[in-house]
Scaffold this active site. Structure first.
Site, mmCIF file in Angstrom:
data_model
loop_
_atom_site.group_PDB
_atom_site.id
_atom_site.type_symbol
_atom_site.label_atom_id
_atom_site.label_comp_id
_atom_site.label_asym_id
_atom_site.label_seq_id
_atom_site.Cartn_x
_atom_site.Cartn_y
_atom_site.Cartn_z
ATOM 1 N N TYR A 146 0.519 -9.154 1.937
ATOM 2 C CA TYR A 146 0.259 -8.654 3.287
ATOM 3 C C TYR A 146 -0.880 -9.409 3.961
ATOM 4 C CZ TYR A 146 3.223 -4.617 2.157
ATOM 5 O OH TYR A 146 4.274 -3.804 1.806
ATOM 6 N N LYS A 195 5.928 -8.462 -11.825
ATOM 7 C CA LYS A 195 7.193 -9.211 -11.919
ATOM 8 C C LYS A 195 6.870 -10.553 -12.575
ATOM 9 C CE LYS A 195 11.682 -9.450 -11.078
ATOM 10 N NZ LYS A 195 12.624 -8.651 -11.902
ATOM 11 N N ASP A 227 11.353 -3.721 -10.633
ATOM 12 C CA ASP A 227 12.700 -3.185 -10.470
ATOM 13 C C ASP A 227 12.977 -2.077 -11.481
ATOM 14 O OD1 ASP A 227 12.415 -5.228 -12.312
ATOM 15 O OD2 ASP A 227 14.348 -6.177 -11.893
ATOM 16 N N ASP A 251 3.074 -0.228 -2.355
ATOM 17 C CA ASP A 251 3.604 0.299 -1.100
ATOM 18 C C ASP A 251 4.990 0.898 -1.328
ATOM 19 O OD1 ASP A 251 3.948 0.885 1.564
ATOM 20 O OD2 ASP A 251 4.029 -1.191 2.249
ATOM 21 N N ASP A 255 5.826 5.332 -1.960
ATOM 22 C CA ASP A 255 6.755 6.051 -1.084
ATOM 23 C C ASP A 255 7.884 6.691 -1.888
ATOM 24 O OD1 ASP A 255 5.322 5.549 1.169
ATOM 25 O OD2 ASP A 255 6.713 4.115 2.053
#
Length: 358
Positions: A146, A195, A227, A251, A255
């Site tokens: 970001y 990852k 994942d 993020d 959620d």
């Protein structure tokens, strides 16, 4: 002895922000009287509302009020009214992200707990939700993709865009330590999300987390690919205690954690810097589709206020009293329609029910 006093910058923002903030203020006013401290709640414009009034999402007077405060209580920003503005001028990018960067709010905490009374509201299969879960998502907030270099270049078929994921050893070390310290207050278990089979930044992330873990021999450390983490949260969320994530993965997973509790309106968050100063906000958005209807769930905003009392103001007993009152109200069937579809309780009804139980 003089009464303890704290100053809080209150940034209600847009959409349902002012409604749920009013509910949180009711609870804060009650608990401050109960525990004999004073809260100076200083309202300031932020986001789309600030653009309309001052021409910018983060006015100078708002930033100054935040700098003078002991903590920031944030509502929500954005909505379709400002969707056509250039990206860099849109409410979230021009207000929330600069606040995080300005105050060095590198650590985002999002606790997600499935209350027994809400097991039927969770989208999880009944046998899974019946096990319950209590997860703390620890997300690095000021680094990663970001904040890395980004842009577009080329033209026609050769046009391309890029976003850069970059993490330093220092950034990883400080968020990892926060996760391990948090785990010591819970169930002594950290699951680090990366990852590393694909991303070089994740290889460094895993190496540094392993190094930091040696300082915490009493805490169990696991590693999981992003994942698989997303899948396991749906399959068996009870296996997790503290989830340690970079900015992007945190993020996404926080959620998901919110949704499997039964409603985005239940999940609070705290964003902290190294000195304990923090910005506290509900994990959900401004929900403009229900703004002004009096049905927005105030619990995430109220629980965010409880986190503020705990982490920035040092009023842990008051925080626990709020959390207990919320659990009691929910257990007695008091809630907005997102968690109790047949309920007739409004935003302020729920807040008052929580006030009555403090």
């Amino acid at each position: 002895m003089s009464q303890k006093s704290y100053q809080v910058a209150v940034l209600a923002g847009d959409g349902i922000g002012p409604e749920v903030m009013a509910a949180a203020e009711l609870v804060l006013n009650r608990v401050s009287k109960e525990f004999a401290f004073h809260l100076d709640l200083v309202p300031q414009a932020i986001g789309g509302a600030a653009i309309d009034e001052f021409g910018q999402a983060l006015p100078a007077q708002t930033l100054a009020a935040c700098e003078a405060a002991d903590a920031i209580l944030f509502g929500s920003v954005g909505g379709p009214k400002w969707a056509d503005l250039p990206p860099e001028q849109q409410p979230e990018r021009a207000s929330l992200l600069p606040l995080r960067k300005h105050f060095g709010l590198f650590c985002n905490l999002r606790p997600a707990q499935l209350l027994p009374a809400l097991s039927a509201a969770s989208p999880l299969r009944a046998d899974i939700s019946a096990q319950g879960f209590d997860i703390l998502c620890v997300r690095e907030l000021t680094g990663g993709i970001y904040f890395g270099d980004k842009g577009r270049d080329g033209s026609g078929e050769e046009e391309y865009a890029f976003d850069t994921q970059k993490y330093s050893r220092k950034e990883i070390e400080r968020i990892a330590r926060f996760a391990f310290e948090a785990a010591r207050l819970r169930s002594n278990h950290v699951t680090s999300v990366d990852k590393s089979n694909v991303l070089a930044s994740s290889v460094l992330w895993r190496e540094v987390v392993i190094e930091v873990s040696k300082e915490y021999p009493d805490v169990t450390l696991d590693h999981i690919y992003i994942d698989n983490a997303a899948m396991q949260l749906v399959k068996q969320p009870s296996q997790f205690d503290v989830l340690l994530c970079d900015n992007l993965f945190g993020d996404i997973l926080s959620d998901e954690c919110a949704m499997i509790t039964g409603s985005m309106g239940l999940l609070p968050s705290a964003s902290l810097n190294q000195s304990g100063f923090g910005l506290y906000e509900p994990a959900g958005g401004s929900a403009p589709d229900i703004a002004g209807q009096g049905i927005a769930n105030p619990i995430a905003q109220i629980l965010s206020a409880a986190l503020m009392l705990r982490y920035s103001l040092g009023e842990d007993e008051a925080a626990r009293r709020i959390e207990k009152a919320v659990a009691e109200a929910v257990a007695q069937g008091i809630g907005t329609p997102d968690i109790y579809p047949q309920a007739a309780y409004t935003t302020l009804d729920v807040a008052q029910a929580i006030v009555n139980r403090i």
